[in-house]
Design a protein around this motif. Sequence first.
Motif, PDB file in Angstrom:
ATOM      1  N   ARG A   1      -3.749  26.135  43.124  1.00 24.73           N
ATOM      2  CA  ARG A   1      -3.301  25.267  42.220  1.00 24.73           C
ATOM      3  C   ARG A   1      -3.139  23.872  42.913  1.00 24.73           C
ATOM      4  O   ARG A   1      -2.902  23.750  43.896  1.00 24.73           O
ATOM      5  N   ARG A   2      -2.864  22.801  41.867  1.00 24.25           N
ATOM      6  CA  ARG A   2      -2.653  21.387  42.296  1.00 24.25           C
ATOM      7  C   ARG A   2      -1.345  20.893  42.177  1.00 24.25           C
ATOM      8  O   ARG A   2      -1.005  19.758  42.398  1.00 24.25           O
ATOM      9  N   PHE A   3      -0.677  21.829  41.358  1.00 23.25           N
ATOM     10  CA  PHE A   3       0.767  21.292  41.243  1.00 23.25           C
ATOM     11  C   PHE A   3       1.745  22.475  41.835  1.00 23.25           C
ATOM     12  O   PHE A   3       1.462  23.542  41.664  1.00 23.25           O
ATOM     13  N   VAL A   4       2.797  21.996  42.552  1.00 23.31           N
ATOM     14  CA  VAL A   4       3.913  22.761  42.683  1.00 23.31           C
ATOM     15  C   VAL A   4       4.902  23.168  41.994  1.00 23.31           C
ATOM     16  O   VAL A   4       5.383  22.275  41.317  1.00 23.31           O
ATOM     17  N   MET A   5       5.208  24.412  41.718  1.00 18.29           N
ATOM     18  CA  MET A   5       6.233  24.618  40.772  1.00 18.29           C
ATOM     19  C   MET A   5       7.578  24.035  41.094  1.00 18.29           C
ATOM     20  O   MET A   5       8.137  24.195  42.399  1.00 18.29           O
ATOM     21  N   GLU A   6       8.480  23.267  40.255  1.00 18.65           N
ATOM     22  CA  GLU A   6       9.459  22.706  40.645  1.00 18.65           C
ATOM     23  C   GLU A   6      10.678  23.658  40.506  1.00 18.65           C
ATOM     24  O   GLU A   6      10.994  24.073  39.542  1.00 18.65           O
ATOM     25  N   VAL A   7      11.588  23.933  41.573  1.00 13.99           N
ATOM     26  CA  VAL A   7      12.692  24.461  41.576  1.00 13.99           C
ATOM     27  C   VAL A   7      14.034  23.757  41.445  1.00 13.99           C
ATOM     28  O   VAL A   7      14.210  23.056  42.418  1.00 13.99           O
ATOM     29  N   ARG A   8      14.695  23.911  40.275  1.00  8.82           N
ATOM     30  CA  ARG A   8      15.810  22.971  40.002  1.00  8.82           C
ATOM     31  C   ARG A   8      17.028  23.901  40.366  1.00  8.82           C
ATOM     32  O   ARG A   8      17.142  25.197  40.259  1.00  8.82           O
ATOM     33  N   PRO A   9      17.942  23.140  40.965  1.00  5.55           N
ATOM     34  CA  PRO A   9      19.434  23.786  41.022  1.00  5.55           C
ATOM     35  C   PRO A   9      19.770  24.354  39.543  1.00  5.55           C
ATOM     36  O   PRO A   9      19.546  23.897  38.509  1.00  5.55           O
ATOM     37  N   PRO A  10      20.530  25.461  39.779  1.00  3.90           N
ATOM     38  CA  PRO A  10      21.262  25.851  38.550  1.00  3.90           C
ATOM     39  C   PRO A  10      22.002  24.879  37.820  1.00  3.90           C
ATOM     40  O   PRO A  10      22.699  24.258  38.300  1.00  3.90           O
ATOM     41  N   LEU A  11      21.991  25.161  36.265  1.00  2.00           N
ATOM     42  CA  LEU A  11      22.589  24.325  35.332  1.00  2.00           C
ATOM     43  C   LEU A  11      23.541  25.103  34.373  1.00  2.00           C
ATOM     44  O   LEU A  11      23.146  26.271  34.153  1.00  2.00           O
ATOM     45  N   GLU A  12      24.759  24.401  33.876  1.00  2.70           N
ATOM     46  CA  GLU A  12      25.445  25.254  32.838  1.00  2.70           C
ATOM     47  C   GLU A  12      24.356  25.150  31.640  1.00  2.70           C
ATOM     48  O   GLU A  12      23.730  24.124  31.373  1.00  2.70           O
ATOM     49  N   LEU A  13      24.331  26.250  30.842  1.00  2.64           N
ATOM     50  CA  LEU A  13      23.530  26.301  29.472  1.00  2.64           C
ATOM     51  C   LEU A  13      23.777  25.015  28.853  1.00  2.64           C
ATOM     52  O   LEU A  13      22.638  24.330  28.035  1.00  2.64           O
ATOM     53  N   GLY A  14      25.103  24.499  28.452  1.00  4.85           N
ATOM     54  CA  GLY A  14      25.482  23.589  27.634  1.00  4.85           C
ATOM     55  C   GLY A  14      24.706  22.223  28.291  1.00  4.85           C
ATOM     56  O   GLY A  14      24.085  21.386  27.614  1.00  4.85           O
ATOM     57  N   GLU A  15      24.588  21.900  29.334  1.00  2.00           N
ATOM     58  CA  GLU A  15      24.165  20.775  30.149  1.00  2.00           C
ATOM     59  C   GLU A  15      22.686  20.814  30.081  1.00  2.00           C
ATOM     60  O   GLU A  15      22.134  19.963  29.676  1.00  2.00           O
ATOM     61  N   ALA A  16      22.025  21.970  30.344  1.00  4.40           N
ATOM     62  CA  ALA A  16      20.672  22.232  30.129  1.00  4.40           C
ATOM     63  C   ALA A  16      20.318  21.749  28.599  1.00  4.40           C
ATOM     64  O   ALA A  16      19.241  21.123  28.292  1.00  4.40           O
ATOM     65  N   LEU A  17      20.887  22.127  27.515  1.00  4.21           N
ATOM     66  CA  LEU A  17      20.554  22.128  26.489  1.00  4.21           C
ATOM     67  C   LEU A  17      20.650  20.498  26.214  1.00  4.21           C
ATOM     68  O   LEU A  17      19.954  19.979  25.171  1.00  4.21           O
ATOM     69  N   GLU A  18      21.543  19.547  26.582  1.00  3.44           N
ATOM     70  CA  GLU A  18      21.584  18.055  26.468  1.00  3.44           C
ATOM     71  C   GLU A  18      20.364  17.561  27.121  1.00  3.44           C
ATOM     72  O   GLU A  18      19.948  16.490  26.728  1.00  3.44           O
ATOM     73  N   GLN A  19      19.521  18.219  27.790  1.00  2.00           N
ATOM     74  CA  GLN A  19      18.365  17.626  28.560  1.00  2.00           C
ATOM     75  C   GLN A  19      16.875  18.175  28.038  1.00  2.00           C
ATOM     76  O   GLN A  19      15.960  17.851  28.859  1.00  2.00           O
TER      77      GLN A  19
END
Lengths: 236, 236
Positions: free
Chosen positions: B143-161
């Motif tokens: 593939r030509r894109f590497v998967m981005e590994v993000r640090p864990p987030l609180e569910l509530g924070e993720a929903l804001e984003q």
Amino acid sequence: MRSPADAAPSYLYLPELGAPGATVALPPGEGHYLVRVCRARAGDRATATDGRGAVAVLRVTTIGKSVEAVVESLERAERSRRAWVWCGPPEGERADWLVEKLSELGVEVWQPLHCERGRWARGDGRGVRWRRLAVAAMRQARRRFVMEVRPPLELGEALEQVPPQASRWLASAEGTRAPAAAGGELAVAAVGPAGGFTRVEEGWFRERGFAPICLSDGRLRSETAALAWAAWWASQ
Amino acid sequence: MRSPADAAPSYLYLPELGAPGATVALPPGEGHYLVRVCRARAGDRATATDGRGAVAVLRVTTIGKSVEAVVESLERAERSRRAWVWCGPPEGERADWLVEKLSELGVEVWQPLHCERGRWARGDGRGVRWRRLAVAAMRQARRRFVMEVRPPLELGEALEQVPPQASRWLASAEGTRAPAAAGGELAVAAVGPAGGFTRVEEGWFRERGFAPICLSDGRLRSETAALAWAAWWASQ
């Protein structure tokens, strides 16, 4: 949090479920699980499957040296859709989790294939381990059918045995993206070994009506392709 | 079997690919792989990606203490479809192979979620291991894109984003079977931890427009559901 009359998380595997009214002695592993893990007591209910389509509600009658239960009710169902996965050997131990995942997704038959570019090792106890994994995954997914683990077959032999009514799929990077649904009551998918099928083998599949299906825009490992096909089938 | 002018199986990861004509010194790991594993010699060609959409043809110029190559040509592409997977912790080490498989299937972002019924452990080096697995799987799948590994987030924070244009999916046994295609340029899928999302969490997802999708007629483990969703998305 435990409801006193229902060992709720329990889901037992009893290949020999009796008829309603019958008393069954639980195999030691299942009895231990029910009493020690689910903390069942006499009078509690539990659910069990025979892995062949029957699911029963049991009531625990005896807890002691042996754990016994009476079959209160039993319901039997047929599979409405069936999937077989034929697969050449992936690298390393990757087939173990593949077996687990295919079982979770409700595949009916796991058929290892000997291919030109990859043969399954003999006599390494894999069949026994796979059957255990298939049962564990059936329980986890609370299914009523256990995936059948077949011994490895030569590709040519397997091709002689495709049921005529089956829809046929060949995992291939050159196949069709997003084809119509698998269709029919039985679908058979063939996935090559780590090194892929040879052109000759691919030709055999095409002659037998296997439709090439492309499951991703990247090159997939054998076990990923097998799983991606099963997930595609299961989502329908 | 080796073609003398093309280290064909090579697929290198060079985060800093130069422009055509530039000479690049390979990082030691990639240099070793090219020379020792692929047996490249000076003058041979190799393929490399920067993991951000560029794929280049390199010609090896120097093999010695350092391995150097010149960029012969370079082609850059954008992702046409993007998928993010949000996932609560599955049991044990099952997330490791999930990261590998999501990367093979072309997922753009792996976002671990802290949930009411499951939090990711801190500081166990997982992020580093996952990034390594994501790169290895990208190479494997060419593939030509590497998967981005993000640090864990609180569910509530993720929903804001959640990006406003994203199509949104919630893996749920009570969801719709075989819904229409994921649609849109970006699809986000949320999968609960081993113990599942709570009713309150499920409510938050629904308020935010996450459509429940049922991926199998059985109960799936977290990692199987995440993978089944990604396979469903990838097959489209």
